[in-house]
Design an enzyme around this catalytic site. Structure first.
Site, PDB file in Angstrom:
ATOM      1  N   ARG A  45      14.268  -5.026  -5.258  1.00 11.09           N
ATOM      2  CA  ARG A  45      13.033  -4.285  -6.257  1.00 11.09           C
ATOM      3  C   ARG A  45      11.846  -4.850  -6.605  1.00 11.09           C
ATOM      4  NH1 ARG A  45      14.346   0.194 -10.724  1.00 11.09           N
ATOM      5  NH2 ARG A  45      16.448  -0.334  -9.535  1.00 11.09           N
ATOM      6  N   HIS A  91      16.814   3.359   2.252  1.00 10.31           N
ATOM      7  CA  HIS A  91      16.860   2.785   0.645  1.00 10.31           C
ATOM      8  C   HIS A  91      16.929   4.283   0.023  1.00 10.31           C
ATOM      9  CE1 HIS A  91      13.427   0.627  -2.198  1.00 10.31           C
ATOM     10  NE2 HIS A  91      13.680   1.849  -2.602  1.00 10.31           N
ATOM     11  N   TYR A 134       0.765  16.435   3.650  1.00  9.94           N
ATOM     12  CA  TYR A 134      -0.609  15.933   3.856  1.00  9.94           C
ATOM     13  C   TYR A 134      -1.033  15.069   4.607  1.00  9.94           C
ATOM     14  CZ  TYR A 134      -0.490  19.869   0.762  1.00  9.94           C
ATOM     15  OH  TYR A 134      -0.958  21.417   0.420  1.00  9.94           O
TER      16      TYR A 134
END
Length: 827
Positions: A45, A91, A134
């Site tokens: 990570r 993931h 968006y």
């Protein structure tokens, strides 16, 4: 499971459950769970791999986008689609974490070389991005070389989280991403914070390391002098950077890029065009407001953010009159994020283990990775080409005796028999026989045989080249170095960050091309000191002040320049007066005027401010001269267009913003003024070409409300075109007169000019007509311009261009020399 039946329905028998309680040691369980968690955070990570400089989530995003075909020449797709593909296949974590990583790889202010081409609102230094539904994304051009070669067995693949798919353990990474884009992350018990660098510089160092595997750190630092931040700015102090390159840990200070400009005619401002890394303008504005409110910052009146997409960052900090912008800037560096600190902690994974790396170690890991990638690529290509060559050779054997091949196949009972008979008859291998069986009839033409022979030759040449590379370490390193050079040429950009060492001198050596400048010198006083200076008024109506007590005049006709109409010696924090054509004096603060450096000189006044910006003049009113308001200054003499002269004592000036010093008659205007003592000579020149000068002692000083007395006697229809004074200690003076016609439009006629020594004109009594100063030529009937002052005179046109003057004519009543261009002013 047994159930008991009741009227309410079936029930579960408690005897069916067997109690099973395991006693464990809490400390042991916590220790084991914590180690598993720490391992997961460190390796999966928070820390980047030193080879490709990517964290797992970043690597998976780039791999998945490449697998989706989101190349730079393809259309953008919704970011939500990319996030869903990455989360579902590679993931299995929150979509927020994936989108945050995607956004950061698209931000040009976060990465020195963005890997994602974002379309839409991907945020700013002060605001977050829009939702993934968006925004749209695709791979940036630089990401192509990060993923190129994945289909050629250049890296190992590992299973994904559910063992249904595979993903690359590391990307091929033809870009040294760890150094170029840096990284930041917080793991368990450790953290990483790597600064971005310039791609061209890093690859230059890597190529040197490829050619010289035992290169020392000092050799590599000649190519990589320091970080190159995406937002530019300045780095102050290089000692911490050297420590980080040597040990993996260090720090440096970053400063905003600023300059001082006139934001209004009366006020200067600090213009900020670049901020420290990851510092936004809103954060700076907030800290400035807090500093002003807490009295830590002084001399700031306003802060305006004029940043836009077209011009980039532009933060305007207005400075109060009387404060030194350089001193205010030092305060801003001290109390606001305009100067920030960056701590370098170069921690990355090497062979699966977290290590703190210096510059040489980071470059070595990436160079070794590229050598391994290119070697594996060559091995893969060699195997593919050898396999293809084997098939081509078998096909060529079959085409030579194609009739027998067809007969063998036709007489065989099935494909397996045909394959065996082909192998035995033509001595073919199993793949060759299978390939011939799959052959289409259209490949049996004469042209097909020629194509196969060409392909055979090309494959043979490629195989020889690949074997030469694999058999020679020097050839392999040469190929890797050349590929690095190509990447730097295509994707490299000039350095953005200026490097300054702590001693104040710019970096030398190979870093000279990086953009260098000295640091600031010793601290300057916060407020402008009351030092002597000169205030100047030019013929084009510009006002300015110099740093010294006298203007530095440039006596040179070869360059365009303005001429001075009036000069007053004063001090920086004083006030002076501006005398207008209507007989008013307007008070002007010297600090409101721009200061010209001594080396610039006064005549050009290119940095001056128009008089209308600092003087509240009425329409049709102009500034004629500058006046000292000091009480010990000599009396002020003024002359009007109707020939009136008046001397005013300085002690009669009131403490107002403006006041009148002469009572003018209707239609009369002031044409000139001068500070004079009794031994000065007052000079009038009229439009009828008469010059009169007489002692200033002939004019007694009067109060402000007086209307003056007769100065020169004028003929009907004529007026005064010049009034001034000749001081006895100023040296030789010259008289310049320009004749023309009253009927011509102003500024259109060239006229005739004459230069005469002032000594050629005898003195006459006050209120007389004077003596002839210029003889008119045919078509001339008036003087359109006149001037008296210290020799030599200079003339300019309406645009400030120089106009050559003739040699001095000793005859006071001679005619002039026709000009080649109109004269606007003489000074």
């Amino acid at each position: 499971m047994a159930r008991k039946s009741t009227g309410a329905g079936p029930t579960i028998d408690p005897a069916d459950f067997t109690e099973k309680i395991i006693d464990i040691d809490v400390s042991a369980e916590m220790e084991g769970s914590f180690l598993e968690y720490a391992y997961s955070v460190i390796y999966a990570r928070a820390l980047p791999d030193a080879r490709d400089g990517l964290k797992p989530v970043q690597r998976r995003i780039l791999y998945q986008m490449a697998d989706m075909g989101l190349r730079p020449d393809r259309a953008h797709v919704k970011s939500a689609r990319v996030v869903g593909e990455v989360m579902g296949k590679l993931h299995p974590h929150g979509d927020t974490a994936i989108y945050d990583a995607l956004v950061r790889m698209a931000q040009s202010f976060s990465l020195r070389l963005p890997m994602v081409d974002g379309h839409g609102n991907f945020g700013s230094l002060d605001d977050g991005p829009a939702a993934p539904r968006y925004t749209e994304a695709r791979l940036a051009p630089a990401a192509l070389v990060m993923t190129t070669g994945l289909d050629e067995d250049v890296v190992d693949f590992v299973p994904n989280y559910d063992n249904k798919l595979v993903q690359p353990e590391v990307l091929p990474a033809a870009i040294p991403n760890l150094l170029v884009n840096g990284a930041s992350g917080i793991a368990v018990g450790m953290a990483t914070n790597l600064a971005p660098h310039n791609l061209i510089e890093v690859i230059a160092a890597a190529r040197y390391l490829v050619a010289n595997p035992k290169a020392a750190l000092e050799d590599l630092m000649r190519f990589v002098p320091g970080p190159d931040l995406p937002t530019g700015g300045k780095i102050i102090g290089l000692e911490g950077i050297r420590d980080a390159y040597r040990t993996g840990r260090g720090s440096f200070r970053t400063r905003a890029t600023t300059r001082v400009e006139n934001v209004t005619p009366k006020r200067k401002g600090i213009i900020v065009t670049e901020l420290p890394y990851l510092v936004g303008p809103e954060k700076v504005i907030e800290k400035i407001k807090e500093g002003v409110q807490s009295k830590k910052l002084s001399g700031i009146t306003a802060v305006t953010d004029l940043t836009d997409r077209s011009h980039g960052l532009r933060l305007v900090i207005e400075i109060k009159t009387g404060f030194n912008p350089e001193a205010v800037l030092e305060q801003l560096f001290r109390y606001t994020p305009m100067e920030d600190s960056f701590g370098m902690n170069n921690v990355a994974l090497v062979d699966g283990q977290p290590r703190t790396l210096g510059l040489r170690e980071m470059l070595s890991v990436w160079v070794d990775h590229r050598l391994d990638v290119v070697r594996r690529r060559c091995e893969h290509r060699l195997a593919k080409r050898q396999e293809r060559l084997h098939l081509v050779e078998g096909l060529l054997l079959a085409i030579v005796d194609i009739d027998e091949v067809i007969q063998v196949i036709r007489t065989s009972d099935d494909a397996e028999t045909a394959r065996g008979r082909l192998r035995s008859v033509f001595d073919l291998s199993e793949p060759q026989a299978e390939y011939i069986l799959e052959l289409r009839l259209r490949r049996l033409t004469k042209f097909s045989q020629l194509d196969l022979e060409k392909e055979q030759a090309a494959l043979t040449e490629e195989i020889a080249e690949l074997m030469a590379i694999l058999s020679s370490d020097a050839r392999l390193r040469s190929v890797v170095s050349q590929e690095m050079a190509d990447v730097a040429r295509i994707y490299g950009t000039p350095r953005r960050t200026i490097l300054l060492d702590s001693a104040g001198a710019g970096v030398t050596g190979a870093a000279g091309a990086a953009g260098l400048a000295p640091t600031r010198g010793s601290a300057v006083p916060l407020e402008v000191e009351d030092t002597p200076c000169s205030v100047m008024l030019s013929a084009t109506g510009l006002l300015a002040r110099t740093a010294g007590d006298e203007p530095v005049l440039r006596d040179d006709h070869r360059h365009a320049h303005d001429v001075l109409r009036s000069v007053v010696a004063t001090s920086a924090r004083a006030e002076i007066g501006a005398l207008t054509s209507r007989g008013r004096i307007i008070r002007v603060s010297v600090l409101d005027l721009p200061s010209l450096p001594p080396t610039q000189g006064a005549p050009s006044l290119s940095g001056g401010v128009p008089t209308i910006e600092v003087c509240a003049v009425d329409p049709g009113e102009t500034v004629i001269s500058l006046v000292s308001l000091a009480e010990d200054a000599p009396t002020l003499a003024v002359g009007t267009a109707t020939g009136v002269v008046k001397r005013v004592a300085r002690g009669d000036f009131p403490a107002k913003d403006s006041w009148e010093i002469i009572a003018l008659k209707a239609g009369d205007t002031v044409v000139g003024a001068a500070a004079v003592a009794d031994d000065a000579e007052l000079v009038f020149i009229s439009s009828e070409a008469s010059l009169l000068h007489f002692p200033a002692s002939a004019v007694r000083p009067q109060g402000r409300v007086a209307g003056g007395m007769a100065g020169i006697k004028l003929g009907a229809g004529h007026q005064v075109v010049f009034f001034g004074a000749v001081l006895p200690d100023d040296g030789p003076h010259a008289v310049v007169t320009v004749s023309g016609s009253q009927d011509a439009l102003p500024g259109t006629q060239t006229g005739a000019i004459k230069v005469t020594p002032f000594e050629a004109y005898p003195a006459k009594g006050r209120a007389t007509g004077g003596v002839r100063a210029h003889r008119f030529l045919k078509g001339e009937d008036t003087l359109i311009l006149a001037w008296v002052g210290v020799a030599p005179p200079h003339a300019t046109g309406s645009a400030g261009q120089p106009v050559s003057l003739p040699e001095a004519d000793p005859r006071r009543d001679g005619s002039g020399v026709v000009l080649a261009a109109p004269v606007h002013a003489v000074g």
